[in-house]
Design a protein around this motif. Structure first.
Motif, PDB file in Angstrom:
ATOM      1  N   VAL A 136       0.838  -1.202   0.000  1.00 39.59           N
ATOM      2  CA  VAL A 136       0.000   0.000   0.000  1.00 39.59           C
ATOM      3  C   VAL A 136       0.870   1.248   0.000  1.00 39.59           C
ATOM      4  O   VAL A 136       0.591   2.236  -0.699  1.00 39.59           O
ATOM      5  N   ALA A 137       1.970   1.217   0.797  1.00 42.94           N
ATOM      6  CA  ALA A 137       2.873   2.372   0.873  1.00 42.94           C
ATOM      7  C   ALA A 137       3.558   2.631  -0.465  1.00 42.94           C
ATOM      8  O   ALA A 137       3.785   3.790  -0.850  1.00 42.94           O
ATOM      9  N   LYS A 138       3.877   1.601  -1.203  1.00 47.03           N
ATOM     10  CA  LYS A 138       4.515   1.773  -2.509  1.00 47.03           C
ATOM     11  C   LYS A 138       3.595   2.501  -3.478  1.00 47.03           C
ATOM     12  O   LYS A 138       4.042   3.314  -4.299  1.00 47.03           O
ATOM     13  N   GLU A 139       2.295   2.220  -3.404  1.00 43.94           N
ATOM     14  CA  GLU A 139       1.342   2.925  -4.262  1.00 43.94           C
ATOM     15  C   GLU A 139       1.329   4.411  -3.929  1.00 43.94           C
ATOM     16  O   GLU A 139       1.220   5.267  -4.814  1.00 43.94           O
ATOM     17  N   MET A 140       1.436   4.715  -2.616  1.00 43.58           N
ATOM     18  CA  MET A 140       1.490   6.123  -2.208  1.00 43.58           C
ATOM     19  C   MET A 140       2.799   6.769  -2.671  1.00 43.58           C
ATOM     20  O   MET A 140       2.813   7.923  -3.119  1.00 43.58           O
TER      21      MET A 140
END
Length: 519
Positions: A147-151
């Protein structure tokens, strides 16, 4: 000849009673469970263990005590369970280090110990069963990284905040270790953690404090779904809803799964319970079957992509488990009726045998009486004349024996009350005392016990038990130097606060007030 018949009948009655006793001595293993806390996850595993009492070829009796996050109380409960004669102890330690000495005492007495969900800081245990906390933390961590990579792809460096539970417990340390491992090496995100204490309030305070620093966390991971509700509360109160994504662990129907469905959380991890497997492991240990010392139960990561199908399945399983517990309760009731009826039948057969002996003895007495009457018939006339003659009246008074005084027969109600009082005094300190156990002590079913006690005292058995506990507590407060807490546990209350509340309702004073009056 008559003596031989009597001896034969009595021998038959004795053999019948012995066979009944042997049939009642079927092996029922006693398993004591010491729970560290309460909550829906704990309730689920408790119900699963209770439902499994008659699931396997051997019957077990599961007795569950809860320490409600109080380590000292759990130590006392473990000692009490060991003293009660259990065959095996199942423990979920509140804290890892302080429980080690209590577990060592149990092991010295030769009682097997199973850790479930958590461990104490000792290698002297028989087996462990539970989920892999490190794997749970790692699975959630890997999802948080995705999820953090998408951000990060949007050109900013997301902040991941982990709110741990109390690090004095093994699940908190292992979940943190797994999550930190997943975070390691990812320069595209910032990772921090803060220690909480398994409660939603503590998680709410930690998340609120972080938000007030001005650096909003993009992702918040809490060590259980209860803590995650605290994080969500902080988000709502600070009007940052939609800006912070929340993750948890447990995945219970009605809690974590619904939170994901409602959008309060983006994911959770189903931490398995499987109380029936705990009972199976216990029986394998007690019956000498092969078993594994380390038994890991598999969990599953739940996201918004799979939550609906998993929630539907989990709800069905929860409903089935509830039905099993209901069946278990009814089975216990039916078995109680069966054992009572069997005892009545055996008692009736023994009474018939004894009645046959009594009839035989009465017949013998009748024959002897007739012989005596025939022997005395020849002097009846002389005896009649003797008693009619006024000159012999004083002699009659001398030789006739007066009728013995009739002794007062004790009331059956008084005997019952004395037996019931003795049973209550012997079991008063047991906070888990059931009315069925009192009924067994006086030879009555639960319904019969209720009717009998209500008819004699006007109180239900539960009300009578509580009144006797309070009366005993009042006496101990006046006559001993024990603390109010010690007295509360001694008379069978789970918590001193509930003892004080009931005491005030009964006497209009709190225990401390009565104690101060007698200092």
């Amino acid at each position: 000849m008559e003596r031989r018949i009597i001896n034969t009948i009595l021998s038959m009655a004795a053999v019948l009673a012995l066979l009944t006793a042997c049939s009642d001595n079927k092996q029922v293993y006693q398993i004591g469970v010491s729970q560290c806390s309460q909550g829906r996850w704990r309730d689920k595993v408790n119900n699963e263990m209770l439902a499994a009492q008659h699931l396997y070829e051997q019957d077990v009796k599961v007795s569950i005590a809860n320490s409600y996050d109080d380590t000292e109380r759990q130590i006392q409960q473990i000692d009490s369970l060991a003293d009660s004669g259990i065959d095996l102890l199942v423990v979920s330690p509140n804290e890892a280090a302080p429980l080690s000495s209590a577990i060592a005492k149990v092991r010295k007495r030769g009682i097997p110990v199973i850790f479930f969900d958590r461990k104490a800081e000792t290698d002297d245990y028989t087996a462990f069963i539970g989920g892999n906390n490190e794997e749970a933390g790692k699975a959630v961590g890997e999802y948080a990284v995705s999820v953090a990579k998408e951000m990060a792809a949007q050109g900013r460096k997301p902040l991941v905040l982990e709110v741990t539970a109390a690090m004095s417990t093994t699940p908190a340390r292992e979940r943190h270790q797994g999550f930190a491992q997943a975070m390691s090496g990812h320069q595209e995100l910032e990772y921090i953690f803060r220690e909480g204490n398994w409660t939603s309030d503590a998680a709410c305070d930690i998340v609120t404090e972080q938000i007030k620093t001005g650096r909003l966390p993009d992702i918040v991971f809490c060590h259980n779904d209860g803590m995650a509700t605290g994080a969500y509360k902080a988000v709502v109160e600070t009007q940052t809803e939609g800006k912070i994504k929340i993750l948890g662990i447990d995945g219970m129907p009605g809690e974590g799964l619904e939170y994901v469905q409602f959008g309060h959380q983006i994911g959770t991890y189903i931490y398995p319970t499987h109380g029936e497997k705990i009972v199976r492991l216990a029986l394998d240990i007690l019956t000498g079957k092969p078993f594994e010392k380390e038994n890991t139960l598999q969990g599953i990561l739940v996201t918004q992509d799979n939550v609906n199908s998993i929630a539907a399945t989990s709800n069905v399983l929860m409903e089935q488990n509830t039905n099993l517990v209901t069946i278990q309760d009814k089975l216990e009731t039916y078995l109680g009726h069966y054992h009572t009826q069997r005892k009545i039948l055996i008692a009736s057969l023994i009474c018939i045998a004894l009645l046959a002996v009594a009839v035989l003895l009465a017949w013998r007495a009748y024959i002897q009486t007739r012989r005596t009457i025939r022997q005395r018939q020849h002097n009846n006339e002389e005896q009649a004349l003797f008693y009619i003659n006024p000159a012999h009246r004083k002699l009659r008074q001398v030789f006739e024996e007066p009728e013995p005084d009739t002794q007062t027969v004790r009331s059956q109600d008084a005997i019952f009350a004395e037996t019931l009082n003795e049973a209550i005094r012997e079991n008063m300190s047991n906070p888990n005392l059931k009315m069925e156990e009192l009924g067994d002590a006086v030879g009555l079913s639960r319904v019969q016990l209720y009717r009998k006690v209500k008819a004699i005292t006007g109180l239900s058995p539960v009300e009578l038990l509580r009144q006797m506990r309070l009366q005993r507590g009042y006496t101990l407060i006046q006559t001993t130097t024990k603390t109010i807490n010690e007295i509360a546990y001694e008379v069978g209350f789970n918590t001193p606060s509930y003892f004080s509340k009931c005491f005030h309702e009964q006497y209009g004073k709190y225990p401390t007030e009565v104690r101060s009056e007698h200092i």
